[in-house]
Design a protein around this motif. Structure first.
Motif, PDB file in Angstrom:
ATOM      1  N   LEU A 301       0.914  -1.233   0.217  1.00  0.00           N
ATOM      2  CA  LEU A 301       0.049  -0.116  -0.127  1.00  0.00           C
ATOM      3  C   LEU A 301       0.907   1.003   0.100  1.00  0.00           C
ATOM      4  O   LEU A 301       2.023   1.214   0.331  1.00  0.00           O
ATOM      5  CB  LEU A 301      -1.009   0.092   1.095  1.00  0.00           C
ATOM      6  N   ASP A 302       0.262   2.371  -0.533  1.00  0.00           N
ATOM      7  CA  ASP A 302       0.997   3.640  -0.508  1.00  0.00           C
ATOM      8  C   ASP A 302       0.154   4.576   0.146  1.00  0.00           C
ATOM      9  O   ASP A 302      -1.042   5.028  -0.240  1.00  0.00           O
ATOM     10  CB  ASP A 302       1.239   4.003  -1.863  1.00  0.00           C
ATOM     11  N   ALA A 313      -4.643  -7.830   7.102  1.00  0.00           N
ATOM     12  CA  ALA A 313      -4.124  -7.079   5.713  1.00  0.00           C
ATOM     13  C   ALA A 313      -3.730  -7.923   4.852  1.00  0.00           C
ATOM     14  O   ALA A 313      -2.622  -8.021   4.321  1.00  0.00           O
ATOM     15  CB  ALA A 313      -2.758  -6.254   6.466  1.00  0.00           C
ATOM     16  N   ILE A 314      -4.627  -8.713   4.459  1.00  0.00           N
ATOM     17  CA  ILE A 314      -4.502  -9.770   3.252  1.00  0.00           C
ATOM     18  C   ILE A 314      -5.431  -9.419   2.276  1.00  0.00           C
ATOM     19  O   ILE A 314      -6.600  -9.284   2.589  1.00  0.00           O
ATOM     20  CB  ILE A 314      -4.510 -11.106   3.707  1.00  0.00           C
ATOM     21  N   ASP A 343       1.645 -10.188  -8.559  1.00  0.00           N
ATOM     22  CA  ASP A 343       2.226  -8.771  -8.849  1.00  0.00           C
ATOM     23  C   ASP A 343       0.923  -7.938  -9.090  1.00  0.00           C
ATOM     24  O   ASP A 343       1.165  -6.701  -9.100  1.00  0.00           O
ATOM     25  CB  ASP A 343       2.941  -8.986 -10.212  1.00  0.00           C
ATOM     26  N   ARG A 344      -0.153  -8.525  -9.408  1.00  0.00           N
ATOM     27  CA  ARG A 344      -1.398  -7.440  -9.788  1.00  0.00           C
ATOM     28  C   ARG A 344      -1.878  -6.808  -8.413  1.00  0.00           C
ATOM     29  O   ARG A 344      -2.463  -5.746  -8.477  1.00  0.00           O
ATOM     30  CB  ARG A 344      -2.650  -8.526 -10.256  1.00  0.00           C
ATOM     31  N   VAL A 345      -1.471  -7.151  -7.562  1.00  0.00           N
ATOM     32  CA  VAL A 345      -2.014  -6.733  -5.797  1.00  0.00           C
ATOM     33  C   VAL A 345      -1.224  -5.610  -5.975  1.00  0.00           C
ATOM     34  O   VAL A 345      -0.155  -5.678  -4.783  1.00  0.00           O
ATOM     35  CB  VAL A 345      -2.052  -7.563  -4.856  1.00  0.00           C
ATOM     36  N   THR A 346      -1.684  -4.337  -6.350  1.00  0.00           N
ATOM     37  CA  THR A 346      -1.071  -2.898  -6.039  1.00  0.00           C
ATOM     38  C   THR A 346      -1.945  -2.214  -5.057  1.00  0.00           C
ATOM     39  O   THR A 346      -2.866  -2.871  -4.607  1.00  0.00           O
ATOM     40  CB  THR A 346      -0.733  -2.371  -7.346  1.00  0.00           C
ATOM     41  N   GLU A 348      -3.691   0.464  -5.672  1.00  0.00           N
ATOM     42  CA  GLU A 348      -4.760   0.845  -6.192  1.00  0.00           C
ATOM     43  C   GLU A 348      -5.785  -0.402  -6.253  1.00  0.00           C
ATOM     44  O   GLU A 348      -6.917  -0.435  -6.271  1.00  0.00           O
ATOM     45  CB  GLU A 348      -4.738   1.489  -7.583  1.00  0.00           C
ATOM     46  N   TYR A 349      -5.000  -1.627  -6.747  1.00  0.00           N
ATOM     47  CA  TYR A 349      -5.766  -3.006  -6.886  1.00  0.00           C
ATOM     48  C   TYR A 349      -6.535  -3.207  -5.460  1.00  0.00           C
ATOM     49  O   TYR A 349      -7.514  -3.520  -5.333  1.00  0.00           O
ATOM     50  CB  TYR A 349      -5.099  -3.886  -7.182  1.00  0.00           C
ATOM     51  N   ALA A 350      -5.698  -3.067  -4.457  1.00  0.00           N
ATOM     52  CA  ALA A 350      -6.125  -3.410  -3.152  1.00  0.00           C
ATOM     53  C   ALA A 350      -7.120  -2.507  -2.555  1.00  0.00           C
ATOM     54  O   ALA A 350      -8.313  -2.622  -2.358  1.00  0.00           O
ATOM     55  CB  ALA A 350      -5.076  -3.323  -2.026  1.00  0.00           C
ATOM     56  N   ARG A 351      -7.159  -1.275  -2.928  1.00  0.00           N
ATOM     57  CA  ARG A 351      -8.157  -0.145  -2.589  1.00  0.00           C
ATOM     58  C   ARG A 351      -9.463  -0.617  -3.394  1.00  0.00           C
ATOM     59  O   ARG A 351     -10.745  -0.253  -2.941  1.00  0.00           O
ATOM     60  CB  ARG A 351      -7.474   1.149  -2.750  1.00  0.00           C
ATOM     61  N   SER A 352      -9.241  -0.648  -4.647  1.00  0.00           N
ATOM     62  CA  SER A 352     -10.293  -1.300  -5.495  1.00  0.00           C
ATOM     63  C   SER A 352     -11.124  -2.361  -5.114  1.00  0.00           C
ATOM     64  O   SER A 352     -12.427  -2.511  -4.894  1.00  0.00           O
ATOM     65  CB  SER A 352      -9.980  -1.465  -6.828  1.00  0.00           C
ATOM     66  N   ALA A 353     -10.298  -3.428  -4.428  1.00  0.00           N
ATOM     67  CA  ALA A 353     -10.876  -4.785  -3.997  1.00  0.00           C
ATOM     68  C   ALA A 353     -11.855  -4.355  -2.653  1.00  0.00           C
ATOM     69  O   ALA A 353     -12.879  -4.790  -2.339  1.00  0.00           O
ATOM     70  CB  ALA A 353      -9.975  -5.519  -3.613  1.00  0.00           C
TER      71      ALA A 353
END
Length: 437
Positions: A301-302, A313-314, A343-346, A348-353
């Motif tokens: 995360l950023d 946090a998974i 690698d797809r779990v960036t 933005e991807y995590a926030r979107s999920a």
């Protein structure tokens, strides 16, 4: 050759329960409600584990039980939510933890066996479920909601050794947070030793955005009203431990043929995926198999989450393929798909999920869910009576879940599948090392 450990016939290790009680924080704690993230929400399952310890003349089991109970009382001040109870907030339509100080569970027991009479401690011996009970049945607890979210158990053996079992609701925390809890608990079994880690309980760090912003498709989840989730499957299961030596791991990495993606976890996850996909009784040429790998979000995360984040946090990295293709492909292709999913779990991807979960209230959707304990080191916690000689998950009835954890020499994997699939699984597992190119 890699091996599959058979199940021991022993399913009853003759455990007698001497004490079953509730333990309360040693100091008064605030009466509050703890917010649970959208990730926490779908992890309402118990995860039992057990640590085995050799006999120690300075710390017989009765002393261990007394020290551990006192340590739990002290650590529950820092982890007050562990003495709480789950409750449903009808206004928000969410689970939360009522930090009401209702208590954690504590059990003292004894077995008629010695540790060395139970064979390989890593094997998925069904009797080990007696070492980490998941409910306190002898107390006047009116309903399932009254059951504690955490139960610790000390079981002595006739050899003087003992086991510490833990049954913890996954809602409380993920593996990294569980390891921190274990370290803090171990520290409190010493006299005047401060806890090494101060947990961060701010689960709103993983709250959904307002308004939610879904920027990716999230086929790793589905809405539970569409079909029954595999995660909750109640078929009769058989259990096996895959034992992979360092040579086996090197063999898998060589087959992967790409240094960047050929991590130990990636190659082991790809092997599990392939063997389970091909062991189904369905026509493999027409069936799609989906693998989900648990991914820690803390550094993804950023800005990054605090390492001390105390929650779940998974998220799950997805890889899907036709079973017939998995059989025909080179192993490197399956490993690439595992790596690409991770690698797809960036950020933005995590926030979107998380935002997708806010809107859809879905749950994981995968034939296989693999979670790694390779780097957690649950057996490294230092108690006054020493470190555990063996640690492992206890079998349950969740057929999708596979645990990858360290063995004495190499890597172990706990596989739980329907009885009729196990023989085919063993065939594909052994056949892989002998024939696949």
């Amino acid at each position: 050759m890699a091996t599959l450990s058979p199940n021991p016939a022993m399913q009853d290790i003759k455990v007698a329960y001497q004490e079953s009680t509730l333990v309360f924080p040693s100091q008064q704690t605030p009466k509050t409600s703890l917010f649970l993230s959208n990730i926490d929400q779908f992890l309402n399952i118990n995860v039992p584990t057990v640590l085995f310890f050799s006999a120690n003349s300075d710390f017989p089991p009765e002393i261990v039980a007394r020290r551990l109970k006192m340590a739990l009382e002290k650590v529950l001040v820092m982890y007050d939510f562990m003495a709480g109870r789950l409750k449903w907030d009808s206004q928000s339509g969410r689970l939360e933890i009522d930090c009401n100080g209702a208590g954690a569970g504590f059990v003292v027991a004894s077995s008629e066996f010695a540790i060395d009479e139970m064979g390989d401690l890593v094997c998925p011996n069904l009797g080990f479920r007696q070492l980490a009970v998941q409910t306190l049945n002898n107390l006047a607890l009116n309903k399932i909601d009254d059951q504690p979210l955490c139960i610790l158990q000390v079981t002595s053996f006739k050899c003087g050794g003992f086991a510490i079992g833990m049954s913890i609701n996954h809602i409380l925390f993920d593996g990294i947070a569980a390891k921190s809890f274990q370290q803090n608990l171990a520290s409190q079994t010493f006299d005047n030793k401060p806890p090494p880690i101060i947990p961060d309980h701010n689960r709103r760090l993983l709250a959904a955005r307002s308004p939610p912003l879904i920027t990716f498709p999230h086929t790793e989840f589905f809405k539970p009203d569409l079909r029954l989730p595999d995660l909750l499957n109640k078929q009769e299961l058989d259990f096996k431990i895959l034992k992979l030596t360092p040579n086996n791991i090197n063999f898998l990495k060589a087959k992967a043929n790409t240094a960047r993606i050929a991590t130990t976890f990636n190659v082991v996850a790809a092997l599990i995926w392939r063997c389970i996909a091909l062991s189904s009784s369905d026509d493999k040429n027409d069936r799609v198999s989906t693998l989900l790998n648990a991914v820690d979000l803390r550094s993804r995360l950023d800005p990054p989450l605090p390492r001390e984040y105390c929650g779940n946090a998974i998220l799950f990295a997805r890889a899907s393929a036709n079973c017939g293709d998995l059989e025909k492909w080179r192993f490197s292709k399956a490993v690439e798909m595992v790596a690409e999913g991770i690698d797809r779990v960036t950020d933005e991807y995590a926030r979107s999920a998380i935002d997708w979960l806010e809107c859809e209230r879905g749950i994981p959707c995968g034939e296989i869910i693999v979670t790694s304990w390779l780097r957690l080191g649950f057996d490294e916690a230092e108690f006054p009576w020493g470190k555990a000689v063996c640690f492992g998950p206890v079998v349950n009835n969740l057929k999708s879940l596979c645990w990858v954890f360290s063995g004495v020499d190499g890597v172990n994997v706990l596989v739980q599948r329907p009885v009729e699939e196990i023989e085919r699984f063993q065939f594909h597992f052994h056949n892989f090392f002998e024939r696949i190119s």
